[in-house]
Design an enzyme around this catalytic site. Structure first.
Site, mmCIF file in Angstrom:
data_model
loop_
_atom_site.group_PDB
_atom_site.id
_atom_site.type_symbol
_atom_site.label_atom_id
_atom_site.label_comp_id
_atom_site.label_asym_id
_atom_site.label_seq_id
_atom_site.Cartn_x
_atom_site.Cartn_y
_atom_site.Cartn_z
ATOM 1 C CB THR A 20 -0.932 -0.011 1.234
ATOM 2 O OG1 THR A 20 -1.859 -1.075 1.057
ATOM 3 C CG2 THR A 20 -1.672 1.289 1.412
ATOM 4 C CB THR A 70 0.457 -3.611 6.389
ATOM 5 O OG1 THR A 70 -0.851 -3.683 5.817
ATOM 6 C CG2 THR A 70 1.028 -2.221 6.241
ATOM 7 C CG ASP A 71 -2.534 -7.452 3.642
ATOM 8 O OD1 ASP A 71 -2.917 -6.587 4.451
ATOM 9 O OD2 ASP A 71 -3.067 -7.619 2.529
HETATM 10 N N1 ASP Z 1 -2.648 -5.326 0.295
HETATM 11 C C1 ASP Z 1 -1.567 -4.635 0.905
HETATM 12 C C2 ASP Z 1 -0.379 -5.568 1.028
HETATM 13 O O1 ASP Z 1 0.330 -5.686 0.076
HETATM 14 C C3 ASP Z 1 -1.974 -4.090 2.201
HETATM 15 C C4 ASP Z 1 -1.023 -3.092 2.770
HETATM 16 O O2 ASP Z 1 0.053 -2.838 2.294
HETATM 17 O O3 ASP Z 1 -1.416 -2.481 3.782
HETATM 18 O O4 ASP Z 1 -0.150 -6.178 2.039
#
Ligand code: ASP
Length: 338
Positions: free
Chosen positions: A13, A89-90
């Site tokens: 993200t 973050t995932d």
């Molecule tokens: N979908 C994103 C990821 O690649 C979510 C994020 O970065 O917060 O994990």
């Protein structure tokens, strides 16, 4: 001369922009783009930035993390001050922990990302990146292993968990190392003990699934995992490590063939070892040859088991499960004199 920090961008993200032709956002900004958006970085360090990938974080696999760990080692040999990894973050709670288990050096390695993409009001990526670089150059952050700097909190990789789908404060750990104070890390806690693994070049990636039984779930997937070639099994169990009695025979048989580890689906507190004598309780499971995951949740226990299997020493799993310090360890903490 300012200290050198290398930012290694993986996507997520923090690097997202509206996807032309498709709905929603997708990672497309480069590490250099992220740096250009935070001019204050230049006051802290000489920054280098590059992409190792530009992916949603669920596409990051262990081979990419092994390459990243090799790159981190090479940068430490060059004598740079620290590394910042930006990513989705995932999966940070897994990726940061793997990097931690592969990092033996003193150099700070700080992982960060963003919950709000750069096109949203209040995007958190720039502040998180600044905090991460401040940690990467701070001498107090040396020898702590891998950290996650997020929302002004500095978490040790060994503990950190993502606990919210969208809050900017999505990351949690029971014992953060510290907090940001006026753009500098203020450290309050000792980092958990470290263990490092050397993974042989040609080691194959073992299949280690996680099973999470719910009420009235039959144990059918235990045999399915064995048939699919599992080299180990992690069970994410109720409470302190408790399962329905119908699971006991298949689990006992599985534990005779491979490491079977149980953790707690509460994702907080150490798995129990000597409290409940009930059928399917932790004492029963230990007597049947299963192992407790100690302080590790199921995701982290699985990663330790995978790395231990890859080193050919699954018994090393037990070296990492206790994240607390023993009484003698505190003697090394210096006392401040007035
Ligand atoms: N979908 C994103 C990821 O690649 C979510 C994020 O970065 O917060 O994990």
């Amino acid at each position: 001369m300012k200290p050198r920090v290398e930012i290694i961008a993986l996507g997520g993200t923090i690097a997202c922009a509206p996807d032309s032709g498709a709905s929603g956002v997708a990672p497309s900004l480069t590490g250099m783009d992220l740096v250009a958006a935070v001019p204050q970085l230049g006051t802290l360090a000489q920054i280098g930035a590059r992409n190792l990938s530009n992916l949603p974080s669920t596409e990051i696999g262990l081979p990419l993390l092994f390459d990243l760990a090799t790159a981190i080692r090479a940068h430490e040999d060059e004598g740079i001050a620290g590394i910042v990894v930006t990513q989705g973050t995932d999966t940070i709670e897994e990726t940061a922990f793997v990097l931690h288990l592969l990092h033996r050096g003193s150099m700070p390695v700080v992982v960060t990302g963003a919950m709000r993409n750069p096109s949203l009001p209040g995007a958190d990526g720039p502040a998180n990146l600044l905090a991460a670089v401040a940690c990467a150059v701070d001498p107090g952050c040396r020898d702590l292993g891998v950290m996650v700097a997020f929302d002004d909190v500095i978490h040790p990789a060994a503990w950190v968990q993502k606990r919210d789908t969208s809050s900017t404060g999505a990351f949690w750990s029971p014992a953060p190392l510290g907090w940001m104070a006026e753009e500098r890390p203020a450290l309050y806690a000792k980092a958990p003990p470290r263990t490092a693994f050397d993974i042989p070049q040609d080691a194959a990636l073992p299949f280690v699934p996680i099973l999470k039984p719910g009420l009235s779930d039959p144990p059918l997937l235990v045999d399915a995992c064995l048939a699919a070639g599992a080299a180990g099994l992690v069970l994410d169990l109720a409470g302190g490590g408790h399962v329905h009695s119908s699971w006991l025979d298949p689990l006992t048989a599985a534990a005779e063939r491979m490491p079977v580890v149980f953790s707690s689906r509460t994702r907080g507190g150490r798995v129990l070892s000597r409290t409940y004598g009930q059928v399917g309780g932790e004492i029963d499971l230990l007597n049947r040859g299963l192992q407790g995951s100690g302080d590790l949740d199921a995701l982290k226990a699985r990663l330790v088991l995978i790395l231990a299997l890859m080193t050919g020493a699954p018994g090393r799993f037990g070296e990492v499960t206790n994240l607390s310090w023993q009484p003698g360890d505190f003697e090394t903490i210096p006392t401040r004199r007035p």
